[in-house]
Design a protein around this motif. Structure first.
Motif, PDB file in Angstrom:
ATOM      1  N   LEU A 133       0.840  -1.196   0.000  1.00 50.86           N
ATOM      2  CA  LEU A 133       0.000   0.000   0.000  1.00 50.86           C
ATOM      3  C   LEU A 133       0.876   1.247   0.000  1.00 50.86           C
ATOM      4  N   GLY A 134       0.543   2.189  -0.844  1.00 50.70           N
ATOM      5  CA  GLY A 134       1.299   3.420  -0.922  1.00 50.70           C
ATOM      6  C   GLY A 134       1.119   4.059  -2.281  1.00 50.70           C
ATOM      7  N   GLY A 135       1.222   5.371  -2.348  1.00 47.09           N
ATOM      8  CA  GLY A 135       1.122   6.076  -3.620  1.00 47.09           C
ATOM      9  C   GLY A 135      -0.275   6.104  -4.197  1.00 47.09           C
ATOM     10  N   SER A 136      -1.300   5.939  -3.360  1.00 44.10           N
ATOM     11  CA  SER A 136      -2.685   5.847  -3.821  1.00 44.10           C
ATOM     12  C   SER A 136      -3.198   7.166  -4.395  1.00 44.10           C
ATOM     13  N   ALA A 137      -4.004   7.065  -5.470  1.00 43.27           N
ATOM     14  CA  ALA A 137      -4.627   8.243  -6.075  1.00 43.27           C
ATOM     15  C   ALA A 137      -6.023   8.494  -5.526  1.00 43.27           C
ATOM     16  N   SER A 138      -6.540   7.553  -4.737  1.00 38.20           N
ATOM     17  CA  SER A 138      -7.958   7.596  -4.360  1.00 38.20           C
ATOM     18  C   SER A 138      -8.172   7.584  -2.850  1.00 38.20           C
ATOM     19  N   THR A 139      -9.418   7.856  -2.485  1.00 42.04           N
ATOM     20  CA  THR A 139      -9.852   7.762  -1.077  1.00 42.04           C
ATOM     21  C   THR A 139     -11.189   7.049  -1.079  1.00 42.04           C
ATOM     22  N   ASP A 140     -11.193   5.788  -1.489  1.00 41.10           N
ATOM     23  CA  ASP A 140     -12.459   5.071  -1.667  1.00 41.10           C
ATOM     24  C   ASP A 140     -12.695   3.986  -0.625  1.00 41.10           C
ATOM     25  N   GLY A 141     -11.843   3.942   0.410  1.00 38.47           N
ATOM     26  CA  GLY A 141     -12.045   2.954   1.463  1.00 38.47           C
ATOM     27  C   GLY A 141     -11.872   1.522   1.004  1.00 38.47           C
ATOM     28  N   GLY A 142     -11.220   1.340  -0.146  1.00 38.53           N
ATOM     29  CA  GLY A 142     -11.046  -0.008  -0.690  1.00 38.53           C
ATOM     30  C   GLY A 142     -12.283  -0.543  -1.387  1.00 38.53           C
ATOM     31  N   SER A 143     -13.291   0.306  -1.583  1.00 41.22           N
ATOM     32  CA  SER A 143     -14.552  -0.164  -2.167  1.00 41.22           C
ATOM     33  C   SER A 143     -14.361  -0.643  -3.600  1.00 41.22           C
ATOM     34  N   GLY A 144     -13.520   0.032  -4.372  1.00 39.98           N
ATOM     35  CA  GLY A 144     -13.285  -0.400  -5.743  1.00 39.98           C
ATOM     36  C   GLY A 144     -12.615  -1.759  -5.794  1.00 39.98           C
ATOM     37  N   LEU A 145     -11.583  -1.937  -4.974  1.00 37.65           N
ATOM     38  CA  LEU A 145     -10.901  -3.231  -4.855  1.00 37.65           C
ATOM     39  C   LEU A 145     -11.903  -4.340  -4.578  1.00 37.65           C
ATOM     40  N   LEU A 146     -12.804  -4.110  -3.640  1.00 34.09           N
ATOM     41  CA  LEU A 146     -13.753  -5.143  -3.231  1.00 34.09           C
ATOM     42  C   LEU A 146     -14.810  -5.397  -4.305  1.00 34.09           C
ATOM     43  N   ARG A 147     -15.231  -4.349  -5.004  1.00 40.07           N
ATOM     44  CA  ARG A 147     -16.186  -4.550  -6.108  1.00 40.07           C
ATOM     45  C   ARG A 147     -15.566  -5.429  -7.192  1.00 40.07           C
ATOM     46  N   ALA A 148     -14.273  -5.208  -7.468  1.00 42.12           N
ATOM     47  CA  ALA A 148     -13.595  -6.017  -8.490  1.00 42.12           C
ATOM     48  C   ALA A 148     -13.500  -7.480  -8.075  1.00 42.12           C
ATOM     49  N   LEU A 149     -13.525  -7.729  -6.771  1.00 39.77           N
ATOM     50  CA  LEU A 149     -13.473  -9.104  -6.262  1.00 39.77           C
ATOM     51  C   LEU A 149     -14.868  -9.691  -6.048  1.00 39.77           C
ATOM     52  N   GLY A 150     -15.905  -8.954  -6.458  1.00 36.23           N
ATOM     53  CA  GLY A 150     -17.252  -9.514  -6.442  1.00 36.23           C
ATOM     54  C   GLY A 150     -18.178  -9.006  -5.361  1.00 36.23           C
ATOM     55  N   LEU A 151     -17.730  -8.106  -4.496  1.00 39.63           N
ATOM     56  CA  LEU A 151     -18.616  -7.549  -3.476  1.00 39.63           C
ATOM     57  C   LEU A 151     -19.602  -6.590  -4.132  1.00 39.63           C
ATOM     58  N   ARG A 152     -20.867  -6.728  -3.817  1.00 38.92           N
ATOM     59  CA  ARG A 152     -21.889  -5.820  -4.363  1.00 38.92           C
ATOM     60  C   ARG A 152     -22.272  -4.798  -3.305  1.00 38.92           C
ATOM     61  N   LEU A 153     -22.217  -3.519  -3.700  1.00 41.77           N
ATOM     62  CA  LEU A 153     -22.609  -2.417  -2.819  1.00 41.77           C
ATOM     63  C   LEU A 153     -24.039  -2.029  -3.162  1.00 41.77           C
ATOM     64  N   LEU A 154     -24.914  -2.056  -2.164  1.00 42.22           N
ATOM     65  CA  LEU A 154     -26.337  -1.837  -2.398  1.00 42.22           C
ATOM     66  C   LEU A 154     -26.833  -0.599  -1.671  1.00 42.22           C
ATOM     67  N   ASP A 155     -27.762   0.121  -2.316  1.00 38.48           N
ATOM     68  CA  ASP A 155     -28.353   1.288  -1.668  1.00 38.48           C
ATOM     69  C   ASP A 155     -29.588   0.873  -0.874  1.00 38.48           C
ATOM     70  N   GLN A 156     -30.332   1.833  -0.374  1.00 42.54           N
ATOM     71  CA  GLN A 156     -31.491   1.543   0.496  1.00 42.54           C
ATOM     72  C   GLN A 156     -32.567   0.748  -0.237  1.00 42.54           C
ATOM     73  N   GLN A 157     -32.626   0.903  -1.567  1.00 44.09           N
ATOM     74  CA  GLN A 157     -33.621   0.162  -2.354  1.00 44.09           C
ATOM     75  C   GLN A 157     -33.105  -1.202  -2.812  1.00 44.09           C
ATOM     76  N   GLY A 158     -31.867  -1.526  -2.433  1.00 39.18           N
ATOM     77  CA  GLY A 158     -31.293  -2.797  -2.842  1.00 39.18           C
ATOM     78  C   GLY A 158     -30.687  -2.779  -4.229  1.00 39.18           C
ATOM     79  N   LEU A 159     -30.535  -1.569  -4.793  1.00 41.06           N
ATOM     80  CA  LEU A 159     -29.946  -1.440  -6.116  1.00 41.06           C
ATOM     81  C   LEU A 159     -28.424  -1.351  -5.995  1.00 41.06           C
ATOM     82  N   GLU A 160     -27.722  -1.964  -6.970  1.00 39.55           N
ATOM     83  CA  GLU A 160     -26.267  -1.974  -6.907  1.00 39.55           C
ATOM     84  C   GLU A 160     -25.690  -0.623  -7.317  1.00 39.55           C
ATOM     85  N   LEU A 161     -24.681  -0.184  -6.566  1.00 36.63           N
ATOM     86  CA  LEU A 161     -23.984   1.068  -6.845  1.00 36.63           C
ATOM     87  C   LEU A 161     -22.729   0.777  -7.657  1.00 36.63           C
ATOM     88  N   ALA A 162     -22.492   1.583  -8.680  1.00 40.03           N
ATOM     89  CA  ALA A 162     -21.340   1.387  -9.557  1.00 40.03           C
ATOM     90  C   ALA A 162     -20.279   2.438  -9.282  1.00 40.03           C
TER      91      ALA A 162
END
Length: 374
Positions: free
Chosen positions: A134-163
């Motif tokens: 870890l180091g030299g990061s361009a982002s502040t996404d809490g690792g959410s992008g990394l996890l989405r690429a590994l198959g984690l789905r982020l859902l909003d209050q309606q259960g819709l996936e966030l991209a």
């Protein structure tokens, strides 16, 4: 007959000037010129930031190139190093600041999705020990992008996936739950280690946003949005993980990996030296030479040269620092474990010329080391 001296060269990069392998090679040329009978072993190192994959490839690990999107989604490639079932992945070469198109900072759009693509490739190839530098990061996404690429789905209050590749702060604030059902199947059996040299938590005055977001171009207003997004993200995945030292590393990538991948945080240089079996390399060593661009008080907190010095001390082998400059007193240098320190600034006081002529100056330092210590 006196045995030939064995010199282990284990420098980090000189940032903005030379890579760690280039530093080691310049020192080798100088030492060999004055001590041609010496056996010189080049073992370039890194502390978990940029240059980590290069260090492993230089030590004989296999280099793997993979297509992976850059930090703002553009087509790009990244590399990782592999040996057996262990892969060393570096955030910086996939989604780091150096990968931003035209070097344009984009604090709200940049994310870590490309890093997850690289990790998935390594898992598909059979790696089950994943070390993430870890180091030299361009982002502040809490690792959410990394996890989405590994198959984690982020859902909003309606259960819709966030991209991704929209406004990261808005996306994180909208997350109401996650679906882990689609996670890469190897995540369950793989072991993840986070190699880093910082111990920041995710949130607050010492967190990912407050300390590092300004370096990524975030304004005060954007920082407020990002902190709010990460606060909600932490509430969804578990606030306990947010308080672990290292959770704030690389824009909170540490937090995401801790909370979902069960990762362990370790000192980057300690991980590297262990995987390179550095202790065994010191068994016959007469002298160790390490270094980095600037040896200063920050170096005392997990940076590569001090980690190398500690390993050399345990092996009772003297260690010397060859650096671009030092801001430490002679007493502090000795207290850090170095028998001597050779700054390039002693040979060339002008910083710009020192940087541009670093290889030549390091050769001269190598000659001095050979004459004075071998």
């Amino acid at each position: 007959m006196t045995p030939a001296p064995v010199v282990v060269l284990a420098p980090d990069k000189f940032k903005g000037s030379l890579s760690a392998p280039e530093v080691a090679e310049a020192l080798r040329r100088g030492i060999s010129r004055r001590a041609p009978k010496a056996e010189v072993r080049c073992v370039p190192v890194a502390d978990g930031g940029d240059g980590m994959v290069d260090a492993f490839v230089a030590s004989g690990w296999t280099r793997v190139e993979v297509a992976a999107p850059g930090p703002t989604g553009e087509e790009s490639t990244a590399v990782y190093a592999v040996r057996g079932d262990t892969a060393v992945v570096e955030l910086a070469v996939a989604v780091g600041l150096v990968k931003l198109p035209g070097g344009r900072l984009d604090p709200l759009r940049a994310d870590t999705f490309g890093l997850g693509v690289v990790i998935a490739h390594a898992l598909d190839a059979g790696a089950r020990e994943i070390v993430i530098g870890l180091g030299g990061s361009a982002s502040t996404d809490g690792g959410s992008g990394l996890l989405r690429a590994l198959g984690l789905r982020l859902l909003d209050q309606q259960g819709l996936e966030l991209a991704g590749y929209g406004d990261v702060a808005v996306m994180l604030e909208q997350v109401a739950s996650v679906d882990r059902g689609g996670l890469h199947p190897a995540v369950a059996t793989a072991r993840f280690t986070l190699a880093c040299d910082v111990d920041n938590p995710l949130l607050g005055p010492a967190g990912a946003v407050a300390v590092y977001a300004p370096q990524k171009g975030a304004t005060a207003r954007q920082m407020t949005k990002l902190e709010a997004g990460l606060t909600n993200w932490a509430a969804v995945l578990g606030t306990g993980y947010a308080e672990i030292g290292g959770a704030g590393a690389a824009g909170g990538t540490g937090f995401g990996a801790l909370a979902v991948l069960g990762a362990q945080v370790r000192s980057g240089i300690d991980v590297l030296l262990e995987l390179l079996e550095f202790a065994a390399l010191l068994d016959e060593a007469t002298l160790v030479v390490t270094g980095e661009g600037s040896l200063d008080h920050q170096s005392m907190h997990g940076k590569a040269p001090v980690g190398v010095a500690a390993a050399a001390k345990r092996a009772k082998v003297p260690v010397i620092a060859a650096v671009g400059r030092t801001l430490l007193s002679s007493g502090e240098i000795r207290a850090a474990g170095f028998a001597a320190c050779y700054p390039l600034s002693d040979l060339e006081p002008d910083p710009a010329r020192s940087i541009s002529a670093a290889a030549e100056l390091l050769e001269r330092i190598g000659e001095r080391i050979a004459l004075e210590h071998l």
